[in-house]
Design a protein around this motif. Structure first.
Motif, PDB file in Angstrom:
ATOM      1  N   TYR B  35     -59.820 -37.464  -2.841  1.00 36.71           N
ATOM      2  CA  TYR B  35     -61.067 -37.455  -2.077  1.00 36.71           C
ATOM      3  C   TYR B  35     -61.208 -39.344  -2.170  1.00 36.71           C
ATOM      4  N   GLN B  37     -65.465 -41.021  -1.052  1.00 35.24           N
ATOM      5  CA  GLN B  37     -66.211 -40.714  -0.629  1.00 35.24           C
ATOM      6  C   GLN B  37     -66.941 -42.400  -0.380  1.00 35.24           C
ATOM      7  N   PHE B  90     -62.818 -39.518  -5.940  1.00 34.37           N
ATOM      8  CA  PHE B  90     -62.838 -38.123  -6.298  1.00 34.37           C
ATOM      9  C   PHE B  90     -61.881 -37.481  -6.847  1.00 34.37           C
ATOM     10  N   GLY B 104     -64.013 -34.374 -10.966  1.00 30.78           N
ATOM     11  CA  GLY B 104     -64.624 -35.093 -11.390  1.00 30.78           C
ATOM     12  C   GLY B 104     -65.509 -36.330 -11.643  1.00 30.78           C
ATOM     13  N   PRO B 105     -66.146 -36.839 -12.469  1.00 30.33           N
ATOM     14  CA  PRO B 105     -67.089 -37.988 -12.153  1.00 30.33           C
ATOM     15  C   PRO B 105     -66.655 -39.048 -11.209  1.00 30.33           C
ATOM     16  N   ARG B 108     -65.260 -46.356  -9.325  1.00 32.80           N
ATOM     17  CA  ARG B 108     -66.026 -46.859  -8.210  1.00 32.80           C
ATOM     18  C   ARG B 108     -65.682 -47.927  -8.272  1.00 32.80           C
TER      19      ARG B 108
END
Lengths: 113, 112
Positions: B35, B37, B90, B104-105, B108
């Motif tokens: 994904y 975001q 993600f 997952g974390p 970025r």
């Protein structure tokens, strides 16, 4: 097109009160609906799943309802605590998108002491 | 169990550069997802893999490719990065196609 709407305005609530969040959807016939919690800088964490034939689901202080006629899910946090402050996302799956989830943009909840 | 791990955590690219985002899960899950975001837009599905050896496009696949290397690993490749791909990415996995997703974390990514 399929659309999921969550209130974009932050929900500010006093500790101890009940927070109620809304997830509305259009052009969708989801078989399942999920709610997630997301803290800043972190990935979402699963909270609850509710199926289309279930009206209500509870887990500790959380309650989810699913109204397929209104095309709406409500998410309640009872006896809210400052630790409940986060963004809450709803996700829908089903119909012709088996195995794929579509997420709402989320609603931020801020619980003040 | 580490759950779902992603590397790198942060990345800055110049327009036109390529890179691969790595994702691995140690929960023996069949399905894996990528994904992105963006502010105000929620999570949007890029690609998903229902099982090892299969991949399928999501809502926003253009500009991306994926590889399900084995049951554990699912990578996302940007062949020629564009500023519009600046986002938080993600990876997620689930044991069934309708079960809870483990995320997952995040990575970025900034494309200049």
């Amino acid at each position: 097109s399929q659309k999921i709407e969550q209130n974009s305005e932050a929900l500010n609530i006093q500790e101890g009160k009940t927070a109620t969040l809304t997830c509305n959807y259009t052009n969708y016939s989801p078989a399942y609906l999920q709610w997630y919690r997301q803290d800043p800088g972190r990935g979402p964490v699963f909270l609850l799943l509710i199926r289309e034939n279930e009206k209500e689901k509870r887990k500790e202080r959380l309650k989810v309802t699913f109204d397929t006629t209104l095309k709406q899910s409500l998410f309640h946090i009872t006896a809210s605590q400052p630790a409940d402050s986060a963004t809450y996302l709803c996700a829908l799956e089903g119909g012709d998108s088996w195995g794929k989830f579509q997420f709402g943009a989320g609603t931020q909840v801020v619980v003040t002491p | 169990n580490a759950g779902v791990t992603q590397t790198p955590k942060f990345q800055v690219l110049k327009t036109g550069q390529s890179m691969t985002l790595q994702c691995a899960q140690d929960m023996n899950h069949n399905s894996m997802y990528w994904y992105r975001q963006d502010p105000g837009m929620g999570l949007r599905l890029i690609y998903y893999s229902a099982s090892e050896g299969t991949t399928d496009k999501g809502e926003v696949p253009n500009g991306y490719n994926v590889s399900r290397l084995n049951k554990r690993e699912f990578s996302l490749r940007l062949e020629s990065a564009a500023p519009s791909q600046t986002s938080v990415y993600f990876c997620a996995s689930t044991s069934t196609s309708v079960g809870e997703q483990f995320f997952g974390p995040g990575t970025r990514l900034t494309v200049l």
